[in-house]
Design a protein around this motif. Structure first.
Motif, mmCIF file in Angstrom:
data_model
loop_
_atom_site.group_PDB
_atom_site.id
_atom_site.type_symbol
_atom_site.label_atom_id
_atom_site.label_comp_id
_atom_site.label_asym_id
_atom_site.label_seq_id
_atom_site.Cartn_x
_atom_site.Cartn_y
_atom_site.Cartn_z
ATOM 1 N N TYR A 44 51.476 -43.838 -37.561
ATOM 2 C CA TYR A 44 51.781 -44.944 -36.646
ATOM 3 C C TYR A 44 51.857 -44.458 -35.200
ATOM 4 N N TYR A 45 52.588 -43.356 -34.965
ATOM 5 C CA TYR A 45 52.682 -42.814 -33.611
ATOM 6 C C TYR A 45 51.295 -42.465 -33.072
ATOM 7 N N ASP A 46 50.492 -41.850 -33.901
ATOM 8 C CA ASP A 46 49.147 -41.449 -33.501
ATOM 9 C C ASP A 46 48.310 -42.663 -33.101
ATOM 10 N N SER A 47 48.503 -43.770 -33.799
ATOM 11 C CA SER A 47 47.736 -44.985 -33.493
ATOM 12 C C SER A 47 48.091 -45.557 -32.127
ATOM 13 N N ALA A 69 53.728 -33.376 -38.544
ATOM 14 C CA ALA A 69 53.374 -33.841 -37.201
ATOM 15 C C ALA A 69 52.134 -33.114 -36.693
ATOM 16 N N LYS A 70 52.059 -31.833 -36.992
ATOM 17 C CA LYS A 70 50.938 -31.019 -36.517
ATOM 18 C C LYS A 70 49.609 -31.551 -37.039
ATOM 19 N N GLN A 71 49.617 -32.115 -38.244
ATOM 20 C CA GLN A 71 48.386 -32.667 -38.823
ATOM 21 C C GLN A 71 47.827 -33.804 -37.975
ATOM 22 N N LYS A 72 48.698 -34.472 -37.213
ATOM 23 C CA LYS A 72 48.275 -35.554 -36.323
ATOM 24 C C LYS A 72 48.284 -35.114 -34.860
ATOM 25 N N ASN A 73 48.379 -33.784 -34.644
ATOM 26 C CA ASN A 73 48.422 -33.224 -33.289
ATOM 27 C C ASN A 73 49.585 -33.785 -32.473
ATOM 28 N N ILE A 74 50.706 -33.995 -33.165
ATOM 29 C CA ILE A 74 51.921 -34.471 -32.512
ATOM 30 C C ILE A 74 52.917 -33.317 -32.424
ATOM 31 N N LYS A 75 53.457 -33.099 -31.230
ATOM 32 C CA LYS A 75 54.437 -32.037 -31.011
ATOM 33 C C LYS A 75 55.843 -32.570 -31.283
ATOM 34 N N VAL A 76 56.659 -31.747 -31.922
ATOM 35 C CA VAL A 76 58.032 -32.132 -32.259
ATOM 36 C C VAL A 76 59.023 -31.366 -31.388
ATOM 37 N N HIS A 77 59.956 -32.089 -30.778
ATOM 38 C CA HIS A 77 61.071 -31.515 -30.040
ATOM 39 C C HIS A 77 62.339 -31.750 -30.864
ATOM 40 N N ALA A 78 63.170 -30.737 -31.009
ATOM 41 C CA ALA A 78 64.418 -30.873 -31.768
ATOM 42 C C ALA A 78 65.490 -31.474 -30.864
ATOM 43 N N TRP A 79 65.810 -32.735 -31.105
ATOM 44 C CA TRP A 79 66.745 -33.506 -30.287
ATOM 45 C C TRP A 79 68.171 -33.182 -30.733
ATOM 46 N N MET A 80 68.958 -32.588 -29.832
ATOM 47 C CA MET A 80 70.288 -32.084 -30.164
ATOM 48 C C MET A 80 71.362 -32.738 -29.308
#
Length: 348
Positions: A44-47, A69-80
């Motif tokens: 969904y995000y990728d779309s 996420a990497k499979q869709k070329n989406i970077k993940v930030h760890a929200w703390m």
């Protein structure tokens, strides 16, 4: 130039800044990892053209999310969540770690505004070390785009104009129950330095030294957290209030003195009864005040009109933001989604 211009030896190698305008979102993860749910979410995000997700969740769940996420070329930030630690079973065992207001009330026992406001004090050395350990735990996760700090400030001494009526408040001055930073360690240190206990100030808001003393406690904590992240090869980002001068006044947060790799100012114009143009003003001010990239944070419920959403994104880009992050893509209307698709393609 602000002290954020100092570059540590261990800072990760800077990536070449591209002309691309980043589309991002904040998102919450539950305590249980469900692969199918996250595969669907990233699709969904990728779309929508979203390429970065700031995800709040425990380390074990985040470790499993990153490869998907990497499979869709989406970077993940760890929200703390940094200083505000609601229902933290470790911190709860140390009541002396918690922030104290001008009335002497402890944030674990007196929760300002809402029950989940349970704030640690940046003056307590054990609380600071505990927060560093939280960063170290997230730093074990491979493939993160950054460790993303939030609630790295004091309790709101002044709420946004639109929020005050919800709590039956008129905050035309700094009210003692919302004025934090009076931990015994803070008071003792200030008295040793200046010869006066700040609790004795008749008008503490008039003391620039007392305000700066509290600002410094958060700033040194953040910069120590940045060092922890950089030592492990991770970047450090943060969600912050709209622009530094406003942040200082409302939540005692001097983010132009922080050594961040990127900031995400939360430009939620409706909280302050401002119009869409204010988003451009706040973006431009933040860009002027710091030498690291700015990603404009937008509040989707306040931008239900597709034209307002499009104008806000275009203004942020025009005024120097390197991208935008929405809170949150998970509740966008169909019309809002069309704006994301349109602009993400246009800005490629």
């Amino acid at each position: 130039m602000a002290c954020n211009s100092v570059k540590e030896k261990n800072k990760p190698q800077e990536e070449e800044i591209k002309n691309d305008f980043i589309f991002a979102t904040w998102a919450h993860a539950s305590d249980k990892f469900v692969k199918e749910e996250w595969e669907k979410k990233f699709q969904y995000y990728d779309s929508l053209g979203i390429t970065e997700a700031l995800i709040g969740g425990n380390a074990e769940v985040l470790k499993q999310i990153v490869p998907l996420a990497k499979q869709k070329n989406i970077k993940v930030h760890a929200w703390m969540w940094t200083l505000n630690r609601p229902n933290d079973t470790v911190a709860n065992q140390h009541s002396d770690w918690y922030a104290v207001n001008r009335l002497g009330e402890n944030s674990l026992e007196y929760r300002a505004y809402v029950d989940y406001y349970q704030w640690l004090s940046p003056f307590h050395p054990e609380a600071r070390e505990y927060i560093k350990n939280n960063v170290r735990e997230l730093a074990k996760i491979e493939g993160l785009a950054s460790i993303h700090l939030d609630y790295v400030r004091y309790v709101d001494v002044i709420l946004g104009a639109d929020l005050q009526p919800k709590y039956g408040l008129v905050q035309d001055h700094e009210m003692p129950e919302y004025d934090y930073g009076y931990h015994p360690i803070a008071r003792e240190g200030y008295k040793e330095l200046f010869g006066v206990d700040p609790i004795e100030f008749e008008n503490p808001e008039l003391s620039t030294e007392w305000r700066q003393y509290r600002l410094n406690a958060v700033t040194t904590l953040v910069n120590e957290l940045v060092e922890v992240a950089h030592e492990s090869g991770h970047k450090m980002t943060a969600a912050v209030f709209p622009f530094p001068e406003m942040s200082r006044q409302m939540v005692r947060q001097a983010w132009d003195d922080w050594h961040l790799d990127m900031a995400f100012p939360m430009l939620y114009q409706n909280f302050y009864r401002q119009n869409i143009n204010w988003i451009g003003f706040a973006t431009e001010q933040g860009v002027r005040d710091v030498d690291f990239p700015i990603i404009a944070g937008l509040y989707s419920p306040a931008l239900r009109s597709p034209s307002d959403l499009e104008q806000a994104i275009r203004l942020a880009r025009e005024k120097g933001a390197k991208g935008m992050s929405v809170f949150t893509a998970d509740d966008l209307t169909n019309e809002q989604k069309k704006v994301f698709v349109k602009l993400s393609k246009e800005f490629e």
